[in-house]
Design an enzyme around this catalytic site. Structure first.
Site, PDB file in Angstrom:
ATOM      1  N   ARG A   1      22.655   7.688   8.065  1.00 16.82           N
ATOM      2  CA  ARG A   1      23.597   7.704   6.936  1.00 16.82           C
ATOM      3  C   ARG A   1      24.671   6.628   7.061  1.00 16.82           C
ATOM      4  O   ARG A   1      25.251   6.222   6.057  1.00 16.82           O
ATOM      5  CB  ARG A   1      24.176   9.104   6.774  1.00 16.82           C
TER       6      ARG A   1
ATOM      7  N   GLU B   1      25.762  18.543  21.120  1.00 23.79           N
ATOM      8  CA  GLU B   1      26.083  19.926  21.449  1.00 23.79           C
ATOM      9  C   GLU B   1      24.854  20.695  21.925  1.00 23.79           C
ATOM     10  O   GLU B   1      24.977  21.728  22.565  1.00 23.79           O
ATOM     11  CB  GLU B   1      26.737  20.625  20.258  1.00 23.79           C
TER      12      GLU B   1
END
Length: 177
Positions: A59, A96
């Site tokens: 993106r 994460e």
């Protein structure tokens, strides 16, 4: 600014339960909104002699190329591992839920002096921190490149990602949540 906020949709539980995803695809489909977002991302860096914009896959490509054009600068893509055809420099970074690797052509910044890093989102700062590390590592053989700043469409301020990239010049967010 309020007009841009209206073009960002909240999608609960995507990509996993408990995450509130900020979907900017309606903004991309709105010519006025898209132009305004690019201006907000670009304007703080006008007159700063940026010659190269670096955008993170995928993106960051959308906004990075538009910002590069607005600044009359070149564009360098940062890709996920295994996507670039020539010799690369790479950096591994923590997610994460594991690790990932970003790559840039080894000679991509050979002529660059002043770089702006662009992405769609600043959350925890991991991807942008990795991009900055990659810019620094890739530019070492050519005498170094100055990272002038980082520009993103959306910053999730509660995740404090800007702390990880505070050594990267001006950090600009068009929208903050």
């Amino acid at each position: 600014m309020q007009d841009l906020h209206k073009l960002i949709l909240d999608v609960p539980d995507f990509p996993k339960p408990g995450v509130l995803f900020k979907d900017f695809t309606p903004l991309l489909g709105d010519p006025r909104g898209l132009a305004l977002a690019i201006e907000y991302m670009t304007n703080p860096f006008r007159g700063m002699n940026i010659d190269t914009v670096v955008g993170a896959e995928s993106r960051g490509f959308i906004f990075g190329i538009a910002v590069a054009q607005a600044l009359s600068a070149g564009f360098v893509p940062v890709r996920k591992a295994g996507k670039l055809p020539r010799q690369v420099r790479s950096v591994q970074y923590a997610l994460e839920y594991g690790t990932d690797r970003l790559e840039m052509h080894a000679d991509a910044l050979a002529k660059a002096k002043r770089v702006l890093i662009v992405d769609d989102l600043l959350a925890t700062g991991g991807t942008l921190e990795a991009c900055a590390q990659l810019v620094r590592e890739t530019s070492k053989p050519t005498g170094g490149v100055e990272i002038v700043g980082i520009s993103v469409l959306i910053e999730l301020t509660s995740l404090s990602g800007a702390r990880k990239i505070r050594d990267c010049g001006l950090v600009q967010s068009a929208l903050k949540y």
